[in-house]
Design a protein around this motif. Structure first.
Motif, mmCIF file in Angstrom:
data_model
loop_
_atom_site.group_PDB
_atom_site.id
_atom_site.type_symbol
_atom_site.label_atom_id
_atom_site.label_comp_id
_atom_site.label_asym_id
_atom_site.label_seq_id
_atom_site.Cartn_x
_atom_site.Cartn_y
_atom_site.Cartn_z
ATOM 1 N N GLY A 195 35.248 7.911 21.728
ATOM 2 C CA GLY A 195 35.017 9.264 22.216
ATOM 3 C C GLY A 195 36.125 10.238 21.897
ATOM 4 N N VAL A 196 36.970 9.951 20.900
ATOM 5 C CA VAL A 196 38.075 10.841 20.531
ATOM 6 C C VAL A 196 37.600 11.795 19.440
ATOM 7 C CG1 VAL A 196 40.407 10.952 19.571
ATOM 8 C CG2 VAL A 196 39.763 9.076 21.106
ATOM 9 N N GLU A 197 37.914 13.085 19.601
ATOM 10 C CA GLU A 197 37.589 14.060 18.560
ATOM 11 C C GLU A 197 38.675 14.038 17.492
ATOM 12 O OE1 GLU A 197 36.987 17.911 20.134
ATOM 13 O OE2 GLU A 197 35.351 17.315 21.493
ATOM 14 N N CYS A 198 38.222 13.983 16.244
ATOM 15 C CA CYS A 198 39.190 13.869 15.151
ATOM 16 C C CYS A 198 38.651 14.587 13.925
ATOM 17 C CB CYS A 198 39.449 12.389 14.823
ATOM 18 S SG CYS A 198 40.787 12.116 13.660
ATOM 19 N N ASP A 199 39.487 15.408 13.288
ATOM 20 C CA ASP A 199 39.118 16.106 12.060
ATOM 21 C C ASP A 199 38.997 15.096 10.919
ATOM 22 O OD1 ASP A 199 39.013 17.699 9.728
ATOM 23 O OD2 ASP A 199 39.995 19.348 10.789
ATOM 24 N N GLU A 200 37.953 15.261 10.107
ATOM 25 C CA GLU A 200 37.726 14.306 9.009
ATOM 26 C C GLU A 200 38.859 14.346 7.988
ATOM 27 O OE1 GLU A 200 34.345 13.151 5.650
ATOM 28 O OE2 GLU A 200 33.924 14.661 7.183
ATOM 29 N N GLN A 201 39.396 15.527 7.715
ATOM 30 C CA GLN A 201 40.516 15.616 6.786
ATOM 31 C C GLN A 201 41.756 14.940 7.354
ATOM 32 O OE1 GLN A 201 41.219 19.624 5.509
ATOM 33 N NE2 GLN A 201 39.370 19.719 4.260
ATOM 34 N N VAL A 232 42.477 15.320 17.283
ATOM 35 C CA VAL A 232 43.437 15.062 16.210
ATOM 36 C C VAL A 232 43.160 16.054 15.084
ATOM 37 C CG1 VAL A 232 44.304 13.380 14.568
ATOM 38 C CG2 VAL A 232 43.549 12.635 16.836
ATOM 39 N N THR A 233 44.127 16.903 14.794
ATOM 40 C CA THR A 233 43.989 17.913 13.753
ATOM 41 C C THR A 233 44.750 17.478 12.507
ATOM 42 O OG1 THR A 233 45.935 19.133 14.521
ATOM 43 C CG2 THR A 233 43.796 19.693 15.519
ATOM 44 N N ILE A 234 44.601 18.297 11.476
ATOM 45 C CA ILE A 234 45.300 18.016 10.221
ATOM 46 C C ILE A 234 46.808 18.056 10.429
ATOM 47 C CG2 ILE A 234 45.681 18.829 7.871
ATOM 48 C CD1 ILE A 234 42.860 19.878 7.814
#
Length: 564
Positions: A195-201, A232-234
Motif C-alpha cells: 500500500g505504499v505510493e511510489c513514483d515509477e521513475q 516515494v518521489t524521484i
C-alpha cells in the motif's frame, strides 16, 4: 523488533518468485518432476540474485510431502518447518566464518547419520569460496560420494576461487544479474501489496542503482520508503541512492557540447554542494555518455541502457553529438576517474576534467571550421566565375565539345604511339608567334604546377619542351618515351595542366605529347608531304633546324646565337 526488512519479508518461497533466473528454475523443476536430483549443486553469481533462496526452495521441494512436484507446497509440516528453521535436517553453513578443517570434519562425521524429520538431509554452504585448502580437501571425498540421503548445495559469488576438483563434482548453475525491468516489476508488486505510493521513475532509479541485485534493490526501496513522507518521489530515490538526477546530467552535457565551461562548473558546484560524491558523479557521467553512445548505435535496445531514461532532452543531445566526440569525452572522464582514486582532493580532478571537456570540444570544432571555411569560399568564387563566363556567351569545353575523347592515349605493346593525325593538323595551323607565346609562359606554368602539389608531374616536364603551336593546341616533345607515356596517361595531370593554361592565356589550349624519336620522323614526313611551299616555309620558320637543335644540346642554349 516486530519490523522486518522488505528483502526478508518478500524472500522467494517458490521457484516462480525467483526473478530473472528462469534458466535455473526451469532446469531444477524438470529435475524434480523426473526425480533426477543430483547429490551436489553449485550456485554461482552476483550478490542478491537468489542463490540462497533457490537453495532453500530446492530443499523444501525435495522434502515436500507431495513430492515429486515442481514447486514446494509451503503448506505441509516439512515445508513450513524448513521455512521457519525448526527442522534440523536442512543445515545452513556460513563458510566465511566456518572455513577451517575442523568444521568440515564435523560435517563429514555427521553426514552418515540419517535425517530425523524429512527424507533428505540438505547442507547449504554459503560463500563456499572462503573455505581453506585443507577444508576443501576434507570435503572432497564426502562431496563426491555422499550417502543417498544427503544433498550438498554450495553457493558462491566468486566461483574462480573454488578448486576445479570441487566444481567437477557438482552440477553448476550460473545466476545472472537481474535486469532493471524485472526488478521494477517485482518492486511494483511489493509496493502494491504494502500500500505504499511510489513514483515509477523512482523505482527505475532504484533498480538501476541496484546493479542487478534484487536484495540491494529492496534494501534501497525500504530506505526510500523510510526517508519519504507520503510517497516515494524521484528526489527521494536520488537522495537515497546518491545518484545525480538526469536533469543535471543533461544540463552539464549541454554545457559541454556548447563549450560553456562557466555553466558546466556552476552545475558541478551545485551538485557537490548537495553532498554528491565526486567519484560517484564521474561514474554517473561516464555511464551517461556510454548510454548515449549505445542509444545512437541501437536506439531500440532500451534495456541495455544502465543509467539514463529516454527523455526529450537526452534524445535531443544524442542527435547533436557524433560518436567521435563521445569517444573523446569518455576517454577524458575515464582518465579523470583513475586519477581520482589516488588523491585526497578528487574535486580538483573533476573540475579540471569538466574544463578540459569544454576546451577539447572547442578546439575540435574550431579546427574543423577553420579547414572548411576557405574551401567553401573558393567554391563560391569558382561558381561566380562560371556564371559570369556563361553570361558573356562563353561555353565550357565539356559543354561545347561533349564528344571529345575523355580517355588519354594508352600505350600499346610496342610502346607509346603519338596521335599522328592530330599532330599533322596542329602543324598545318602552327605559327611562330603561338609557339613563342607558349614558351614565354612555360616556366611560370611549371611553377604553378609545383604550387598545386603536382611536383612529380611537373618533374616530367623538366626534360620536355614545346616544339610547335597553333591558336588552340600545342605539341610538347619529351626526351624519353616513358616520361611521355606517364604524362599522357595521367588524367589528373592533364586536367590540372589544362586549367593552368586557361589561367595563363584565358582560353583552353589542348596539349599533345610526343617522344623525341617519333617527333623527328613525323616532322620530316610532314615537310615532305607539303606541296605548298609557303606552308613548308612557315613550318621551317616555326621549328628549329636539326643542326641548331643539336648545337644547343651540345653547347647549351645560352652560348648559341642564331643569326637570321
Amino acid at each position: 523488533m516486530s519490523y522486518q526488512a522488505l528483502y526478508r519479508v518478500w524472500r522467494p518461497q517458490s521457484f516462480i518468485d525467483v526473478v530473472g533466473q528462469e534458466h535455473v528454475t526451469k532446469t531444477l523443476q524438470n529435475a524434480l518432476l523426473q526425480q533426477k536430483i543430483s547429490h551436489a549443486y553449485l550456485f554461482s553469481g552476483p550478490r542478491g540474485t537468489g542463490k540462497t533462496s533457490a537453495a532453500k526452495i530446492l530443499a523444501k521441494a525435495v522434502n515436500c510431502e507431495r513430492a515429486p512436484i515442481s514447486e514446494p507446497c509451503n503448506e505441509c509440516p516439512s515445508c513450513r518447518g524448513i521455512t521457519d528453521g525448526s527442522i534440523p535436517d536442512v543445515i545452513e553453513i556460513d563458510a566465511a566464518s566456518n572455513n577451517g578443517v575442523e568444521e568440515i570434519r564435523d560435517i563429514r562425521d555427521k553426514v552418515k547419520y540419517a535425517p530425523n524429520a524429512v527424507k533428505y538431509k540438505v547442507y547449504i554452504v554459503d560463500e563456499v569460496h572462503m573455505l581453506s585448502i585443507g577444508a576443501f580437501n576434507a570435503l572432497l571425498k564426502t562431496l563426491e560420494e555422499p550417502p543417498k540421503h544427503v544433498i550438498f548445495i554450495l553457493a558462491t559469488t566468486e566461483p574462480h576461487k573454488i578448486p576445479l576438483t570441487i566444481i567437477s563434482r557438482c552440477q553448476r548453475f550460473d545466476f545472472k544479474r537481474i535486469t532493471a525491468q524485472a526488478i521494477v516489476g517485482r518492486m511494483k508488486l511489493i509496493v502494491e501489496e504494502t500500500g505504499v505510493e511510489c513514483d515509477e521513475q523512482a523505482l527505475q532509479i532504484i533498480a538501476r542503482a541496484a546493479e542487478g541485485g534484487m536484495r540491494d534493490a529492496l534494501s534501497l526501496l525500504d530506505q526510500a520508503i523510510s526517508f519519504s513522507e507520503d510517497s516515494v518521489t524521484i528526489e527521494d530515490a536520488l537522495t537515497v541512492t546518491g545518484a545525480v538526477s538526469q536533469g543535471y546530467l543533461n544540463k552539464l552535457a549541454k554545457a559541454v557540447m556548447e563549450r560553456d565551461a562557466a555553466s558546466g562548473l556552476g552545475f558541478l558546484e551545485e551538485l557537490l554542494a548537495q553532498g554528491k560524491d565526486p567519484s560517484r558523479f564521474v561514474e554517473d557521467f561516464i555511464l551517461y555518455y556510454r548510454d548515449m553512445l549505445l542509444f545512437k548505435a541501437a536506439p531500440r535496445l532500451e534495456e541495455s541502457l544502465e543509467r539514463v531514461m529516454l527523455d526529450e532532452d537526452f534524445q535531443s543531445l544524442a542527435n547533436e553529438m557524433n560518436p567521435e566526440e563521445l569517444y573523446e569525452l569518455i576517454e577524458v572522464l575515464n582518465k579523470a576517474q583513475q586519477e581520482m582514486r589516488w588523491t585526497n582532493h578528487p574535486r580538483i580532478f573533476l573540475e579540471v576534467a569538466i574544463v578540459k571537456l569544454c576546451q577539447l570540444q572547442k578546439s575540435k570544432v574550431q579546427e574543423f571550421s577553420g579547414d572548411l571555411q576557405p574551401l567553401l569560399q573558393k567554391i563560391q568564387h569558382l561558381e561566380q566565375e562560371i556564371s559570369d563566363l556563361k553570361r558573356q556567351g562563353i561555353t565550357l569545353q565539356d559543354e561545347a565539345q561533349p564528344t571529345v575523347q575523355k580517355k588519354p592515349q594508352r600505350s600499346s605493346r610496342k610502346g607509346f604511339q603519338a596521335p599522328v593525325g592530330k599532330i599533322n593538323e596542329i602543324l598545318k595551323q602552327a605559327t611562330k608567334n603561338d609557339l613563342m607565346a607558349i614558351k614565354s609562359k612555360w616556366s611560370e606554368m611549371l611553377n604553378r604546377l609545383v604550387h598545386n602539389q603536382m611536383r612529380s608531374q611537373a618533374a616530367l616536364l623538366n626534360e620536355a619542351e614545346p616544339v610547335a603551336a597553333s591558336e588552340n593546341a600545342f605539341i610538347i616533345k619529351f626526351k624519353y618515351e616513358i616520361h611521355c607515356q606517364m604524362a599522357m596517361d595521367n588524367a589528373k595531370f592533364l586536367d590540372t595542366l589544362s586549367n593552368t593554361m586557361f589561367e595563363l592565356f584565358g582560353k583552353r589550349i589542348q596539349m599533345v605529347g610526343i617522344p623525341d624519336e617519333q617527333w623527328q620522323k613525323i616532322r620530316e614526313d610532314f615537310l615532305h608531304t607539303q606541296r605548298d611551299g609557303e606552308a613548308g616555309d612557315e613550318v621551317h620558320q616555326n621549328e628549329e633546324e636539326p643542326l641548331i637543335a643539336e648545337a644547343k644540346k651540345i653547347f647549351g642554349e645560352e652560348l648559341v646565337e642564331i643569326i637570321e
